[in-house]
Structure formats: C-alpha cells, structure tokens
Design a protein around this motif. Structure first.
Motif, short mmCIF file in Angstrom:
data_model
loop_
_atom_site.label_atom_id
_atom_site.label_comp_id
_atom_site.label_asym_id
_atom_site.label_seq_id
_atom_site.Cartn_x
_atom_site.Cartn_y
_atom_site.Cartn_z
N PRO A 170 0.84 -1.21 0.00
CA PRO A 170 0.00 0.00 0.00
C PRO A 170 0.87 1.26 0.00
CG PRO A 170 0.13 -0.86 2.21
CD PRO A 170 0.85 -1.87 1.33
N VAL A 171 0.23 2.40 -0.19
CA VAL A 171 0.99 3.66 -0.22
C VAL A 171 1.55 3.95 1.17
CG1 VAL A 171 0.85 6.14 -0.58
CG2 VAL A 171 -0.37 4.60 -2.11
N VAL A 172 2.84 4.10 1.24
CA VAL A 172 3.53 4.49 2.46
C VAL A 172 4.40 5.70 2.13
CG1 VAL A 172 5.30 3.86 4.16
CG2 VAL A 172 3.52 2.21 3.53
N ASN A 173 4.21 6.79 2.84
CA ASN A 173 4.97 8.00 2.58
C ASN A 173 5.48 8.53 3.91
OD1 ASN A 173 6.13 10.19 1.35
ND2 ASN A 173 4.23 11.35 1.15
N LEU A 174 6.75 8.31 4.20
CA LEU A 174 7.33 8.81 5.44
C LEU A 174 7.52 10.32 5.35
CD1 LEU A 174 10.14 6.22 6.27
CD2 LEU A 174 7.96 6.49 7.43
N GLU A 175 7.12 11.01 6.39
CA GLU A 175 7.39 12.44 6.46
C GLU A 175 8.87 12.67 6.75
OE1 GLU A 175 5.24 14.85 5.87
OE2 GLU A 175 3.58 13.45 5.53
N LYS A 176 9.40 13.79 6.28
CA LYS A 176 10.77 14.13 6.65
C LYS A 176 10.84 14.33 8.17
CE LYS A 176 11.53 17.61 3.79
NZ LYS A 176 12.31 18.67 3.09
N GLY A 177 11.90 13.80 8.74
CA GLY A 177 12.03 13.89 10.20
C GLY A 177 11.31 12.78 10.93
N ALA A 178 10.91 11.73 10.21
CA ALA A 178 10.19 10.62 10.83
C ALA A 178 11.04 9.98 11.93
CB ALA A 178 9.83 9.58 9.78
N LYS A 179 10.41 9.65 13.03
CA LYS A 179 11.12 9.02 14.15
C LYS A 179 11.17 7.50 13.91
CE LYS A 179 9.93 12.68 17.41
NZ LYS A 179 11.27 13.28 17.29
N LEU A 180 12.01 7.15 12.98
CA LEU A 180 12.17 5.76 12.57
C LEU A 180 13.15 5.08 13.53
CD1 LEU A 180 11.13 4.07 10.10
CD2 LEU A 180 13.28 4.62 8.98
N GLN A 203 17.25 3.20 0.99
CA GLN A 203 17.80 4.50 1.35
C GLN A 203 16.79 5.62 1.12
OE1 GLN A 203 20.63 4.90 2.93
NE2 GLN A 203 20.36 7.11 3.05
N SER A 204 15.94 5.49 0.10
CA SER A 204 14.93 6.52 -0.16
C SER A 204 13.95 6.64 0.99
CB SER A 204 14.19 6.22 -1.46
OG SER A 204 13.28 5.13 -1.32
N MET A 205 13.86 5.62 1.83
CA MET A 205 12.98 5.66 2.99
C MET A 205 13.74 6.08 4.25
SD MET A 205 10.08 4.84 1.65
CE MET A 205 8.86 4.10 2.73
N VAL A 206 14.89 5.46 4.52
CA VAL A 206 15.56 5.73 5.80
C VAL A 206 16.23 7.10 5.82
CG1 VAL A 206 15.88 3.28 6.26
CG2 VAL A 206 17.74 4.57 5.18
N GLU A 207 16.49 7.69 4.65
CA GLU A 207 17.06 9.04 4.63
C GLU A 207 16.10 10.06 5.22
OE1 GLU A 207 17.74 9.55 0.47
OE2 GLU A 207 15.73 10.35 0.07
N ARG A 208 14.83 9.69 5.38
CA ARG A 208 13.81 10.59 5.88
C ARG A 208 13.71 10.56 7.41
NH1 ARG A 208 11.41 12.35 1.49
NH2 ARG A 208 9.66 13.30 2.59
N ARG A 209 14.58 9.79 8.05
CA ARG A 209 14.54 9.73 9.51
C ARG A 209 14.98 11.06 10.13
NH1 ARG A 209 19.18 7.45 7.74
NH2 ARG A 209 21.14 7.79 8.90
N SER A 210 14.67 11.23 11.40
CA SER A 210 14.98 12.45 12.11
C SER A 210 16.47 12.78 11.98
CB SER A 210 14.61 12.30 13.59
OG SER A 210 14.92 13.47 14.31
N GLY A 211 16.77 14.01 11.58
CA GLY A 211 18.14 14.45 11.41
C GLY A 211 18.65 14.36 9.99
N GLN A 378 20.12 16.13 2.90
CA GLN A 378 18.73 16.18 3.32
C GLN A 378 17.84 15.67 2.19
OE1 GLN A 378 17.31 16.96 6.28
NE2 GLN A 378 19.37 17.18 7.17
N PRO A 379 16.83 14.87 2.51
CA PRO A 379 15.92 14.36 1.46
C PRO A 379 15.00 15.45 0.96
CG PRO A 379 15.09 13.75 3.61
CD PRO A 379 16.43 14.41 3.86
N THR A 380 14.39 15.21 -0.19
CA THR A 380 13.38 16.10 -0.74
C THR A 380 12.03 15.38 -0.75
OG1 THR A 380 13.72 15.37 -3.02
CG2 THR A 380 15.13 17.16 -2.23
N ASN A 381 11.02 16.11 -1.17
CA ASN A 381 9.67 15.53 -1.25
C ASN A 381 9.30 15.23 -2.69
OD1 ASN A 381 9.03 15.46 1.52
ND2 ASN A 381 8.51 17.64 1.49
#
Length: 400
Positions: A170-180, A203-211, A378-381
């Motif tokens: 399903p669609v999963v979209n992590l916000e930037k700064g996600a507390k992964l 990497q396209s997902m975990v780069e969105r973690r906090s920091g 920093q990731p982009t949207n």
C-alpha cells in the motif's frame, strides 16, 4: 513541462530490446506507452553506444527516428560541430559484455563514459544537465572520482534507480524527520545489479529519519546461518521481517531458511549508520522471485506507533515498463530546469554501501568500516507514482 523539447545525447554501453536504453530513451522516441502518444519534452539528438551486438537497436532506430549515430562521445555532444550542442546528456552504462572482477563487480565503463562527457564540458567552459543511470562506477574509487568531477564542473546531476519512484502497495509516505527506530528491506536478483536497486529503495525511505542522512560507518554481508542472527536476536527486526514476508507476491514453496541456505547468492546486508541507526536488507534469493510487481519491499517501525508500516515497491516487468516513465519525468525536469528533484548524494552513498558489501562478501563476510561514507544530505519531497498503472502494450516491431 514546456512544450519545446530539449535536445539530449544518449551515451550508453548497449541498446537492445528491454535494455535500460530501450525503457528510457525508447520512451523519448516512441512515447511513454510506445504508441506515438504522450512523451517527455525531450528529443534524442544523438546516440553513442560502446558495443554493437547482433541485436543492436541504435542503428535501425536512428533510421526510423533520425537521430545522429555518433562514433565518439565528443561527437554525440557536439553533433559534429566541435562545440557543445545539446541541452542534456543521459549516461546509461548498463548491459553489454564486460569483465567481472574478483569481488563480483561487473566492470561497466561508467567512469570512462562520464569522463569523456566532462572533457567536452571542460573544453566548452560550460556544462549541461546529466542523468547517470544506476550506481556510480562499480567501485568506490570510481564513484568518488565521478562525484568530484561533476562537482568541480558544476554539472546539474541526477543519478540512481527507478525503484524509489515506482508505485507503493500500500501507499507508504514517510514524512521528513520521521522518528524511525528500525527498518528492514527485501530485494531479489543478482547481488550487485539488483542489490543496488534494493539499497536505493531502502535509502529513499531511511534518509527521511529524524536528522536527515549522516552517512554510514560500517557494512557487513552475512550468509548461511549467520544471515539470520540479526533477525533472531532483535525482536523489532524480526517483526519487520515477518511483516515484509507477508507482502511477498512470489516465492518458492518451502521453508525460507532451508532454501536460502542452499543458495550461493542469498544473503543479508547490515548497514551501520553514523547516527547509531541500523538498517537490514535481505536478499533471499532462491526463495523469492519476481512474482506480481517484483520483490522490493520495505518495512519500518516508528516510535510510539504500535504497528510497523510496510509496502511493496511495485514494478511493471513488461511493456511499457511504466515505472521507468517516472524516472524519465525526473530526468525531463532536470534537463529543463537544471535542478535535480532529489540529491545525487543518495546514489553516491548507495554506491559506496554496495561496494563495501561486495568487498565484505569477498572477504568471507568481514565487517567493513567505511569512514569514506560520511556523506550528509537532506531528502526532498519528490513524488513517486500514484497514477493508475497502465495496461500491458504490444509494441510495434522495433526493427523493420
């Protein structure tokens, strides 16, 4: 995008049916659906290919569409004028017959192709946007050199895989700064060629973690019974593995542990990030196969969330290979605006991770420290595919 097409040069290793040139440049020539309909605002002005096999398409397609067949990369970029004469370049150094080194890396001449492109830029005293398909070089030495070269010449540069841009089910979209807190990925196929796609997805997902991204301090490849230790010894990772396994659409009957134990290229990627985060990517070859939409999957656990999130990165493994359309749209944006939609540092990092993992495997699964991968960004949207998936198409005969 503007209606006026920008002229591009294609610099490639080989152009045959279902090669990466076919599923990218082919859409510029024939349309996104290969039907002469909607296409990007790009025009293939020239093409250089390094190898001409019996099933080569570069020559017959040139007769059909009228682009210049160039004997050299410099000619492809100058169109025979001696001056830089195109608005952008696509380097597609994938496929073809090239040697493999002792580490198991296919020695595609990606550094050489980029070097000759950059030589033209240096002589012209200006650069145009460049897209580089897949990972930079096969080795970190090549990847680092390539990154330094494009930075020195201020080249608008985009690189990487189509997988991060495809549909998510399903669609999963992590916000930037996600507390992964934990993340797990799964892929399939050749460890280098498809392992790269798995790493780009992950990497396209975990780069969105906090920091944001801070780089990688060590990597390790694990196989046999050892590949199960990070899963068995950590309950959150085990939960993510189970969640991911439920989304696999195609796999062999039987126990995954028994099957992967008998498969020489089944293994686990352990990635230690510099901020203490740990990533796990499994390549359960022998058990998993393409199935419906491929087998690239991600699962992550967010702090203070009771259940993990998970999705399949769905690929269309038949014409029109529509997930490549979304990569092509990112290329189109780059060439028209001079601005990449997402940082090429992601691909620089995944290139280094992959090189380290291949060396770890070659050195009997030794943990490899990677101080060179202190890569911050920093990731982009940038959006991924959410449009309806187009149906399969029957293409016209490519060679008259």
């Amino acid at each position: 995008m503007p209606a006026t097409p920008k002229r591009v040069a294609i610099v490639a290793t080989v152009y045959r049916h279902w090669s990466h040139v076919d599923v990218l440049a082919g859409k510029i020539l024939e349309g996104f659906l290969y039907d002469g309909g909607e296409k990007p605002a790009l025009e293939v002005a020239s093409m250089f290919v390094d190898q001409i096999p019996a099933n080569d398409l570069s020559r017959p397609m040139a007769k059909r569409f009228g682009y210049r067949v160039s004997p050299t990369i410099a000619d492809a970029l100058t169109l025979g004028t001696g001056k830089l004469a195109v608005d952008g370049v696509l380097i597609i150094g994938e496929h073809g017959i090239y040697p493999t080194n002792d580490v198991g890396q296919i020695l595609y001449p990606r550094r050489r192709l980029l070097a000759e492109v950059c030589d033209v830029f240096e002589q012209a005293k200006r650069s145009v946007p460049v897209f580089h398909d897949k990972h930079l070089g096969p080795t970190w030495t090549d990847a680092k050199w390539m990154a330094e070269r494009v930075r020195a010449l201020h080249v608008p540069f985009l690189a990487g895989s189509s997988v991060p841009l495809t549909w998510r089910k399903p669609v999963v979209n992590l916000e930037k700064g996600a507390k992964l807190t934990h993340a797990f990925g799964m892929g399939y196929g050749p460890l280098e060629g498809y392992g790269f796609h798995a790493l780009e997805m992950f990497q396209s997902m975990v780069e969105r973690r906090s920091g944001g991204e801070v780089g990688v301090q060590a990597v390790q490849y694990l196989s046999g019974p050892d590949m199960w230790k990070p899963i068995d010894q950590d309950a959150p990772t085990r939960a993510l593995f189970e969640r991911t396994r439920k989304l696999v659409t195609g796999h062999a009957p039987g126990d995954i542990r028994e099957i992967t134990a008998k498969t020489t290229d089944a293994g686990l990627f352990v990635i230690e990030y510099r901020d203490g985060f740990r990533g796990i990517v499994m390549m359960p070859n022998g058990w998993v196969y393409e199935g419906d939409g491929g087998a690239f999957l991600f699962a992550g656990q967010l702090a203070n969330q009771p259940e993990p999130l998970a999705c399949q990165f769905w690929l269309q493994n038949y014409d029109p290979f529509a997930h490549f359309s979304y990569l092509l749209q990112a290329i189109e944006k780059l060439i028209h605006t001079g601005q990449p939609g997402y940082p090429f540092e992601r691909t620089l990092l995944t290139s280094g991770i992959l090189d380290g993992l291949m060396r770890s495997r070659h050195q009997q699964n030794r943990r490899i420290e990677t101080p060179e991968l202190a890569i911050r960004y920093q990731p982009t949207n940038y959006p991924f595919a959410t449009d309806p998936i187009p149906p399969a198409v029957q293409r016209k005969k490519l060679i008259p």
